[in-house]
Design a protein around this motif. Structure first.
Motif, PDB file in Angstrom:
ATOM      1  N   THR A 160     -56.563 -25.344  62.303  1.00 24.29           N
ATOM      2  CA  THR A 160     -57.772 -25.855  62.942  1.00 24.29           C
ATOM      3  C   THR A 160     -57.752 -25.348  64.368  1.00 24.29           C
ATOM      4  O   THR A 160     -56.706 -25.271  65.015  1.00 24.29           O
ATOM      5  CB  THR A 160     -57.812 -27.394  62.927  1.00 24.29           C
ATOM      6  OG1 THR A 160     -56.553 -27.858  63.389  1.00 24.29           O
ATOM      7  CG2 THR A 160     -58.092 -27.893  61.531  1.00 24.29           C
ATOM      8  N   PRO A 210     -55.395 -12.498  52.125  1.00 25.46           N
ATOM      9  CA  PRO A 210     -55.394 -11.181  51.451  1.00 25.46           C
ATOM     10  C   PRO A 210     -54.889 -11.239  50.017  1.00 25.46           C
ATOM     11  O   PRO A 210     -55.110 -10.301  49.257  1.00 25.46           O
ATOM     12  CB  PRO A 210     -54.463 -10.333  52.320  1.00 25.46           C
ATOM     13  CG  PRO A 210     -53.666 -11.293  53.098  1.00 25.46           C
ATOM     14  CD  PRO A 210     -54.493 -12.510  53.280  1.00 25.46           C
ATOM     15  N   HIS A 211     -54.227 -12.344  49.641  1.00 23.18           N
ATOM     16  CA  HIS A 211     -53.775 -12.440  48.250  1.00 23.18           C
ATOM     17  C   HIS A 211     -54.925 -12.821  47.329  1.00 23.18           C
ATOM     18  O   HIS A 211     -54.810 -12.709  46.124  1.00 23.18           O
ATOM     19  CB  HIS A 211     -52.650 -13.459  48.141  1.00 23.18           C
ATOM     20  CG  HIS A 211     -52.993 -14.794  48.727  1.00 23.18           C
ATOM     21  ND1 HIS A 211     -53.016 -15.010  50.087  1.00 23.18           N
ATOM     22  CD2 HIS A 211     -53.374 -15.954  48.149  1.00 23.18           C
ATOM     23  CE1 HIS A 211     -53.371 -16.261  50.316  1.00 23.18           C
ATOM     24  NE2 HIS A 211     -53.598 -16.851  49.172  1.00 23.18           N
ATOM     25  N   ASN A 227     -58.826  -8.731  48.343  1.00 22.14           N
ATOM     26  CA  ASN A 227     -58.165  -7.526  48.838  1.00 22.14           C
ATOM     27  C   ASN A 227     -59.101  -6.331  48.716  1.00 22.14           C
ATOM     28  O   ASN A 227     -60.308  -6.494  48.597  1.00 22.14           O
ATOM     29  CB  ASN A 227     -56.851  -7.318  48.047  1.00 22.14           C
ATOM     30  CG  ASN A 227     -55.789  -6.675  48.910  1.00 22.14           C
ATOM     31  OD1 ASN A 227     -56.041  -5.655  49.515  1.00 22.14           O
ATOM     32  ND2 ASN A 227     -54.627  -7.286  48.967  1.00 22.14           N
ATOM     33  N   MET A 232     -53.998 -25.997  55.294  1.00 18.35           N
ATOM     34  CA  MET A 232     -53.679 -25.885  53.874  1.00 18.35           C
ATOM     35  C   MET A 232     -53.757 -24.439  53.429  1.00 18.35           C
ATOM     36  O   MET A 232     -54.549 -23.668  53.951  1.00 18.35           O
ATOM     37  CB  MET A 232     -54.638 -26.750  53.052  1.00 18.35           C
ATOM     38  CG  MET A 232     -56.002 -26.112  52.894  1.00 18.35           C
ATOM     39  SD  MET A 232     -57.340 -26.709  53.907  1.00 18.35           S
ATOM     40  CE  MET A 232     -57.480 -25.560  55.198  1.00 18.35           C
ATOM     41  N   ARG A 233     -52.940 -24.104  52.485  1.00 17.22           N
ATOM     42  CA  ARG A 233     -52.945 -22.739  52.006  1.00 17.22           C
ATOM     43  C   ARG A 233     -54.058 -22.577  50.970  1.00 17.22           C
ATOM     44  O   ARG A 233     -54.175 -23.384  50.051  1.00 17.22           O
ATOM     45  CB  ARG A 233     -51.593 -22.463  51.355  1.00 17.22           C
ATOM     46  CG  ARG A 233     -51.484 -21.106  50.785  1.00 17.22           C
ATOM     47  CD  ARG A 233     -50.119 -20.967  50.130  1.00 17.22           C
ATOM     48  NE  ARG A 233     -50.170 -19.871  49.181  1.00 17.22           N
ATOM     49  CZ  ARG A 233     -50.162 -18.609  49.556  1.00 17.22           C
ATOM     50  NH1 ARG A 233     -50.112 -18.299  50.819  1.00 17.22           N
ATOM     51  NH2 ARG A 233     -50.210 -17.660  48.650  1.00 17.22           N
ATOM     52  N   THR A 234     -54.848 -21.558  51.142  1.00 19.67           N
ATOM     53  CA  THR A 234     -55.948 -21.348  50.201  1.00 19.67           C
ATOM     54  C   THR A 234     -55.406 -20.655  48.959  1.00 19.67           C
ATOM     55  O   THR A 234     -54.874 -19.563  49.028  1.00 19.67           O
ATOM     56  CB  THR A 234     -57.048 -20.483  50.819  1.00 19.67           C
ATOM     57  OG1 THR A 234     -56.477 -19.718  51.844  1.00 19.67           O
ATOM     58  CG2 THR A 234     -58.172 -21.307  51.318  1.00 19.67           C
ATOM     59  N   GLN A 274     -53.342  -7.355  59.034  1.00 15.45           N
ATOM     60  CA  GLN A 274     -53.657  -8.777  58.884  1.00 15.45           C
ATOM     61  C   GLN A 274     -52.566  -9.664  59.459  1.00 15.45           C
ATOM     62  O   GLN A 274     -52.848 -10.630  60.166  1.00 15.45           O
ATOM     63  CB  GLN A 274     -53.878  -9.075  57.395  1.00 15.45           C
ATOM     64  CG  GLN A 274     -54.309 -10.493  57.110  1.00 15.45           C
ATOM     65  CD  GLN A 274     -53.146 -11.340  56.648  1.00 15.45           C
ATOM     66  OE1 GLN A 274     -52.134 -10.831  56.205  1.00 15.45           O
ATOM     67  NE2 GLN A 274     -53.302 -12.641  56.781  1.00 15.45           N
ATOM     68  N   ARG A 275     -51.293  -9.334  59.196  1.00 17.55           N
ATOM     69  CA  ARG A 275     -50.194 -10.192  59.669  1.00 17.55           C
ATOM     70  C   ARG A 275     -50.135 -10.230  61.189  1.00 17.55           C
ATOM     71  O   ARG A 275     -49.947 -11.279  61.789  1.00 17.55           O
ATOM     72  CB  ARG A 275     -48.866  -9.660  59.127  1.00 17.55           C
ATOM     73  CG  ARG A 275     -48.665 -10.013  57.691  1.00 17.55           C
ATOM     74  CD  ARG A 275     -47.649  -9.113  57.061  1.00 17.55           C
ATOM     75  NE  ARG A 275     -47.354  -9.602  55.724  1.00 17.55           N
ATOM     76  CZ  ARG A 275     -46.204 -10.171  55.389  1.00 17.55           C
ATOM     77  NH1 ARG A 275     -45.254 -10.325  56.285  1.00 17.55           N
ATOM     78  NH2 ARG A 275     -46.020 -10.591  54.175  1.00 17.55           N
ATOM     79  N   ARG A 297     -58.069 -13.830  56.190  1.00 23.61           N
ATOM     80  CA  ARG A 297     -57.490 -15.155  56.015  1.00 23.61           C
ATOM     81  C   ARG A 297     -56.564 -15.204  54.802  1.00 23.61           C
ATOM     82  O   ARG A 297     -55.486 -15.776  54.869  1.00 23.61           O
ATOM     83  CB  ARG A 297     -58.611 -16.176  55.844  1.00 23.61           C
ATOM     84  CG  ARG A 297     -58.056 -17.533  55.530  1.00 23.61           C
ATOM     85  CD  ARG A 297     -59.088 -18.603  55.617  1.00 23.61           C
ATOM     86  NE  ARG A 297     -58.484 -19.844  55.144  1.00 23.61           N
ATOM     87  CZ  ARG A 297     -59.104 -20.988  55.149  1.00 23.61           C
ATOM     88  NH1 ARG A 297     -60.341 -21.068  55.582  1.00 23.61           N
ATOM     89  NH2 ARG A 297     -58.512 -22.064  54.712  1.00 23.61           N
ATOM     90  N   ALA A 324     -53.042 -12.321  62.832  1.00 22.11           N
ATOM     91  CA  ALA A 324     -52.941 -13.776  62.824  1.00 22.11           C
ATOM     92  C   ALA A 324     -52.273 -14.294  64.092  1.00 22.11           C
ATOM     93  O   ALA A 324     -52.436 -15.453  64.448  1.00 22.11           O
ATOM     94  CB  ALA A 324     -52.174 -14.225  61.590  1.00 22.11           C
ATOM     95  N   ASP A 347     -56.574 -17.946  60.278  1.00 23.12           N
ATOM     96  CA  ASP A 347     -55.236 -18.180  59.737  1.00 23.12           C
ATOM     97  C   ASP A 347     -55.093 -19.597  59.194  1.00 23.12           C
ATOM     98  O   ASP A 347     -53.986 -20.058  58.935  1.00 23.12           O
ATOM     99  CB  ASP A 347     -54.154 -17.881  60.770  1.00 23.12           C
ATOM    100  CG  ASP A 347     -54.463 -18.542  62.084  1.00 23.12           C
ATOM    101  OD1 ASP A 347     -55.399 -19.348  62.117  1.00 23.12           O
ATOM    102  OD2 ASP A 347     -53.780 -18.250  63.076  1.00 23.12           O
ATOM    103  N   GLY A 348     -56.210 -20.272  59.022  1.00 25.66           N
ATOM    104  CA  GLY A 348     -56.142 -21.567  58.351  1.00 25.66           C
ATOM    105  C   GLY A 348     -55.816 -22.709  59.292  1.00 25.66           C
ATOM    106  O   GLY A 348     -55.865 -23.868  58.897  1.00 25.66           O
TER     107      GLY A 348
END
Lengths: 312, 159
Positions: free
Chosen positions: B156, B48-49, B52, B1-3, B89-90, B46, B93, B153-154
């Motif tokens: 599992t 950055p939005h 930051n 899931m997106r945090t 970060q990208r 995980r 991941a 990266d979210g």
């Protein structure tokens, strides 16, 4: 399940706000300005006090588990240990009472003799018991934080002692707590006297290995291993005659005009829970009025002339 | 899931702050990992939005307050570290977990070196090698992230 990167789910291209470099530049400049302001101008004292007061509830929460363990272990003390401790304390109190009576008589006599001689009276200074909240967060800074602050009347510059000797000096005061710089810190200087021959000198914390050094003393100085150093009291901050340290090493190398003297602090710098904060004596010497509220660096500058005197 | 919620970020940072403020002493104080920095790195890597450079800077300021050191030195160090974390970060991941751990270790060391340089400039003494123990204990704590299911990266962590 195959979501490699979360940011890919953004629909817009420019949703990340300012670029990382721009953010970094902004915050780096901001922190450099803060560092410069704090280091050179000392403007941020009130800001710091305010924030520390805000963080105080968190501090209480963080200290709660240890306090709970302490309290419950005290509660679960068996009766025999309590009785034993009680007897021990009673005998100790009796012994101390006898000594105290003798001390009072001596003090009266001393004061009378001093007044006969016309010398300044040494007033006894009230001390307050403070509990150590934590050793500083930084293991390399030799500071401890105690639970008395400006609300309890503590001011920067007061001396902190324990039952065996000088621990350090209050350097920063927050509303509910204050920071004590230990005598082993590099920035703290204590005017001392060698108990054996009365030689005056300044002892500086060495900053490492929990030792104190006495720099700038000539190679032929009369200090031996095992000498006790006591506070001289001429700074107007520390009461005279408190034990500070014991000389553990005197090293005179032929190629240096100065002796390398290393001392070990006598107070239990690392291992106590309570200490006493001593009030600054009422100024009778003109010099000591200026010592109130001065930072340690200014203080060490102030006491520098006494060092010269000692070297004569 | 997106945090998307900021709540877990700030709650975990607060929890890290309390951990950091526990009355550590003696050897535990020397070994204590930088909980706040680790939490920050986790969230910057995980999400950055949500977390930051600005968040890192404020967290650093709080660390400055509780350590009682010069105002702004941890803030600068954390902001710099967050910058390097965010920049890569990208790419990170796509790395495997051990490469990620290695990168985090480099970031921890980098933070400590930055703080050390700032301290030396303001007249601190040179500490011994034990100064870097928190990085080592920190990366050991990071293993918890690897072996738990909260991969950065979210995903599992089943591979």
């Amino acid at each position: 399940m195959a979501r490699a990167i979360e940011s890919q789910h953004h629909t817009g291209f420019f949703v990340r706000g300012p670029s990382a470099t721009a953010r970094l530049f902004f915050f780096a400049v901001l922190s450099l300005v803060l560092i410069a302001t704090d280091a050179r101008l000392h403007y941020l004292v009130e800001v710091r006090q305010g924030f520390i007061a805000l963080l105080h509830p968190l501090q209480v929460i963080a200290n709660a588990p240890l306090r709970l363990i302490d309290d419950s272990s005290q509660y679960l003390h068996t009766q025999t240990t309590v009785v034993k401790e009680n007897i021990q304390l009673k005998t100790q109190a009796l012994e101390h009472a006898a000594e105290l009576q003798r001390f009072q008589a001596l003090e009266v006599e001393n004061e009378r003799l001093r007044s006969l001689l016309g010398a300044a009276l040494i007033s006894s200074q009230p001390a307050r018991l403070a509990e150590i909240l934590h050793m500083g967060r930084d293991p390399f800074s030799h500071k401890i934080v105690v639970n008395l602050g400006s609300r309890q009347g503590v001011v920067a510059g007061q001396a902190a002692i324990d039952e065996t000797g000088v621990v350090g000096q209050v350097t920063r005061v927050y509303p509910f707590s204050s920071e004590v710089t230990l005598v082993t810190d590099k920035e703290l200087a204590v005017p001392v006297q060698v108990a054996r021959n009365g030689l005056r000198a300044i002892a500086f914390g060495s900053g490492r290995d929990a030792t104190i050094e006495m720099p700038s003393l000539p190679a032929n100085v009369d200090i031996r291993k095992g000498d006790k150093l006591i506070t001289s009291g001429i700074d107007g901050i520390y009461p005279a005659g408190l034990a500070v340290a014991e000389v553990v090493m005197v090293d005179t190398t032929p190629d240096s005009p100065f002796a390398h003297i290393v001392c070990k602090p006598l107070a239990g710098i690392e291992n106590h829970r309570q200490l006493l904060i001593v009030s600054i004596p009422k100024a009778e010497l003109p010099a000591s009025t200026s010592t109130l509220n001065t930072s340690t660096s200014e203080r060490s500058k102030k006491v520098a002339p006494t060092k010269r005197h000692a070297n004569n | 899931m997106r945090t998307t919620s900021l709540k877990p970020v700030y709650f975990s940072l607060l929890a890290a702050l309390v951990l950091q403020m526990l009355p550590w002493s003696g050897i535990a104080l020397v070994m204590r990992p930088e909980f706040i920095l680790l939490t920050l790195l986790y969230w910057t890597l995980r999400a950055p939005h949500l977390c930051n450079i600005g968040t890192a800077w404020f967290a650093g300021l709080v660390v400055d307050l509780i350590t009682g050191g010069l105002f702004g030195q941890y803030a600068l160090a954390f902001a710099l570290t967050a910058f390097f974390a965010v920049t890569y970060q990208r790419r990170l991941a796509l790395f495997n977990i051990w490469q990620q751990a290695g990168y985090v270790f480099l970031l921890l060391i980098f933070t400590q070196v930055t703080v050390l340089i700032l301290k030396l400039f303001s007249g601190g003494e040179v500490p011994g090698w034990e100064y870097f123990f928190p990085s080592i204990s920190g990366i050991l704590l990071w293993q918890f992230v690897i072996f738990s299911r909260i991969n950065i990266d979210g995903r599992t962590n089943q591979a």
